[in-house]
Write an enzyme that holds these catalytic residues in place. Structure first.
Site, mmCIF file in Angstrom:
data_model
loop_
_atom_site.group_PDB
_atom_site.id
_atom_site.type_symbol
_atom_site.label_atom_id
_atom_site.label_comp_id
_atom_site.label_asym_id
_atom_site.label_seq_id
_atom_site.Cartn_x
_atom_site.Cartn_y
_atom_site.Cartn_z
ATOM 1 N N ARG A 109 16.096 43.751 56.562
ATOM 2 C CA ARG A 109 16.881 43.295 55.290
ATOM 3 C C ARG A 109 16.621 44.377 54.056
ATOM 4 O O ARG A 109 17.233 44.496 53.119
ATOM 5 C CB ARG A 109 16.261 41.822 54.964
ATOM 6 C CG ARG A 109 16.652 41.561 53.488
ATOM 7 C CD ARG A 109 16.433 39.862 52.996
ATOM 8 N NE ARG A 109 15.444 39.153 53.807
ATOM 9 C CZ ARG A 109 14.054 39.265 53.302
ATOM 10 N NH1 ARG A 109 13.680 39.923 52.333
ATOM 11 N NH2 ARG A 109 13.195 38.486 54.081
ATOM 12 N N LYS A 157 38.203 45.705 51.097
ATOM 13 C CA LYS A 157 39.950 46.139 50.799
ATOM 14 C C LYS A 157 39.905 47.717 51.170
ATOM 15 O O LYS A 157 40.044 47.944 52.451
ATOM 16 C CB LYS A 157 40.197 45.915 49.260
ATOM 17 C CG LYS A 157 39.525 44.478 48.780
ATOM 18 C CD LYS A 157 39.982 43.335 49.503
ATOM 19 C CE LYS A 157 39.742 41.973 49.098
ATOM 20 N NZ LYS A 157 39.549 41.032 49.897
ATOM 21 N N TYR A 173 39.953 38.295 39.912
ATOM 22 C CA TYR A 173 40.141 37.654 41.158
ATOM 23 C C TYR A 173 39.662 36.328 40.929
ATOM 24 O O TYR A 173 38.715 36.138 40.063
ATOM 25 C CB TYR A 173 39.531 38.508 42.182
ATOM 26 C CG TYR A 173 39.239 37.571 43.389
ATOM 27 C CD1 TYR A 173 40.235 37.102 44.141
ATOM 28 C CD2 TYR A 173 38.023 37.487 43.845
ATOM 29 C CE1 TYR A 173 39.969 36.573 45.152
ATOM 30 C CE2 TYR A 173 37.804 36.904 44.896
ATOM 31 C CZ TYR A 173 38.871 35.936 45.571
ATOM 32 O OH TYR A 173 38.659 35.522 47.013
ATOM 33 N N ASP A 194 34.877 46.150 38.251
ATOM 34 C CA ASP A 194 35.395 45.690 39.613
ATOM 35 C C ASP A 194 36.850 46.749 39.743
ATOM 36 O O ASP A 194 37.720 46.860 39.131
ATOM 37 C CB ASP A 194 35.808 44.554 39.661
ATOM 38 C CG ASP A 194 36.015 44.348 41.130
ATOM 39 O OD1 ASP A 194 36.653 44.938 41.840
ATOM 40 O OD2 ASP A 194 36.106 42.847 41.412
HETATM 41 O O1 P1T Z 1 36.341 38.749 49.281
HETATM 42 P P1 P1T Z 1 35.364 39.732 48.876
HETATM 43 O O2 P1T Z 1 34.930 40.730 49.685
HETATM 44 O O3 P1T Z 1 34.057 38.683 48.711
HETATM 45 O O4 P1T Z 1 35.747 40.232 47.389
HETATM 46 C C1 P1T Z 1 35.881 39.355 46.414
HETATM 47 C C2 P1T Z 1 36.701 40.262 45.388
HETATM 48 C C3 P1T Z 1 36.296 40.827 44.322
HETATM 49 N N1 P1T Z 1 37.001 41.808 43.436
HETATM 50 C C4 P1T Z 1 38.319 41.665 43.564
HETATM 51 C C5 P1T Z 1 39.007 42.687 42.786
HETATM 52 C C6 P1T Z 1 39.036 41.216 44.710
HETATM 53 O O5 P1T Z 1 40.407 41.234 44.673
HETATM 54 C C7 P1T Z 1 38.131 40.227 45.739
HETATM 55 C C8 P1T Z 1 38.890 39.438 46.799
HETATM 56 N N2 P1T Z 1 40.316 39.519 46.683
HETATM 57 C C9 P1T Z 1 40.938 38.743 47.757
HETATM 58 C C10 P1T Z 1 40.753 38.134 48.567
HETATM 59 C C11 P1T Z 1 42.500 38.752 47.491
HETATM 60 O O6 P1T Z 1 43.228 38.507 48.202
HETATM 61 O O7 P1T Z 1 42.771 39.023 46.271
#
Ligand code: P1T
Length: 379
Positions: free
Chosen positions: A46, A195, A98, A170
């Site tokens: 961890r 992403k 988001y 972000d």
């Molecule tokens: O899904 P995750 O890896 O926890 O990420 C969250 C997140 C954070 N910031 C942005 C700009 C995001 O678009 C997302 C996750 N977004 C999607 C799952 C979506 O389809 O927009």
């Protein structure tokens, strides 16, 4: 070193014991110690994992930051960043983020005494006006998910620097290839590595990249103390993903521009949200602050019925949440990614029942257009 070279080499040292060119997946929970208090710098996975460290070095280099900490998801990365704060602190947030980010702030962190003000950060003066003595952080997405609004990072960082407030960005939608917030004055960059960084829709992860020594120390502490780490396998997948980040982003951008232009000329499409279009109200800022526009596009179909037809009529694009993968994904923000945002607020932001979002992949763009065209022509 130039960006493409860094993407392939940073953190990717050949393995010392075997010479393996690909960083091994250290699938271990702990490490043998030679004696009490005598070890090779690795005690428990961890706290330290070589595959994760390689990824963290890679992402820190790509964003031009001193350190990176990788997490189990983008949300875990955001949550860890927010724990730099204390009860009583105030945060200014882009009114469009988001939906999961809004949900974490509004439904979880608010209960721990952190206060949030949601403002339209397209106008830096709104941040100045919302700032208080207790304000410790400005949190923005640029471009925002899903209406592609921009925040002028240079202008906002002048305000946050003057006031001694952290600016957190972000950067998921642009990736460091097209936008490097730290160079524009931000203090912390966050990614959902799920992403573009991973890029193949086969892993969930997140990352925090930062420069301030005190915050770096605290983030290392939080990563270990709260423990929401990315796994070795997912670290490896993202590390493999960033090796092709440049070629993928170039193609996402090239395809994105063509698809956005096509949509903007389509008689059945009411409005297109894409910063690369001259008609985008912040196109000039986009050209200044980003070196490309990427593959995220939203468009207005006019009604839920129309959106449903398009979403269910596509054959090349896949109906699903997420973005940034090689395959084109299509989604309905109002009922999917932004369902947790109150309906009035959604409508005010433009996240209407008729809004459709496309993550333009790197397939042949003619196939993507043909697919969208046949689906939209059913309206
Ligand atoms: O899904 P995750 O890896 O926890 O990420 C969250 C997140 C954070 N910031 C942005 C700009 C995001 O678009 C997302 C996750 N977004 C999607 C799952 C979506 O389809 O927009």
């Amino acid at each position: 070193m130039k960006f493409s070279t860094t993407a392939i080499h940073a953190g990717n040292e050949a393995d010392e014991s075997t010479g393996a060119v690909s960083v091994p997946i250290y699938q271990t929970s702990t490490y043998k110690q030679e004696g009490l208090g005598k070890h090779k710098g690795f005690e428990y996975a961890r706290t330290q994992n070589p595959t994760r460290i390689a990824l963290e070095q890679n992402l820190a280099a790509l964003e031009g930051g001193k350190a990176c900490f990788a997490f189990a998801s983008g949300m875990a990365a955001i949550n860890a960043t927010m724990t730099l704060l204390r009860a009583g602190d105030h945060v200014i947030v882009s009114d469009n983020t988001y939906g999961g980010t809004f949900r974490l702030f509004d439904k979880v962190l608010k209960n721990f005494g952190i206060e949030f003000s949601y403002v339209d950060t397209r106008e830096p003066q709104n941040i100045e006006d919302a700032a208080r003595a207790e304000t410790r952080m400005v949190f923005v997405e640029t471009p925002t998910n899903p209406v592609m609004s921009l925040t002028d990072l240079k202008a906002v960082s002048e305000i946050t620097r003057r006031r001694g407030i952290r600016l957190v960005v972000d950067n998921t939608f642009m990736s460091p290839y097209f936008q490097r917030p730290l160079e524009l004055g931000a203090d912390i960059v966050i990614h959902s590595t799920t992403k573009y960084l991973n890029g193949h829709s086969d892993s969930i992860g997140g990352a925090v990249i930062l420069n301030d020594e005190e915050d770096i120390k605290q983030m290392a502490f939080i990563q270990n103390a709260a423990g929401a780490i990315i796994s070795p396998m997912d670290s490896w997948l993202v590390l493999r993903g960033t090796k092709t980040l440049v070629v993928r982003m170039k193609q996402h951008d090239e395809n994105g521009r063509v698809v956005a232009q096509f949509l903007s000329e389509h008689p059945r499409v009411e409005r297109v949200y894409y910063p690369g279009l001259k008609s985008h109200p912040q196109h000039e800022l986009a050209c200044r602050q980003m070196s490309g526009f990427g593959g995220m596009i939203s468009f207005e179909t006019g009604s839920l019925e129309n959106a449903k037809r398009v979403l269910e009529g596509v054959r090349v694009c896949t109906l699903g949440e997420s973005l940034g993968g090689v395959e084109s994904l299509i989604s309905h923000p109002a009922t999917m990614t932004h369902a947790s945002v109150p309906v009035q607020e959604r409508n005010r932001l433009g996240i209407t029942d008729g809004l459709v979002r496309v993550s333009v992949g790197i397939e042949d763009v003619e196939d993507i257009i043909e697919d969208l065209d046949q689906a939209i022509n059913e309206l």
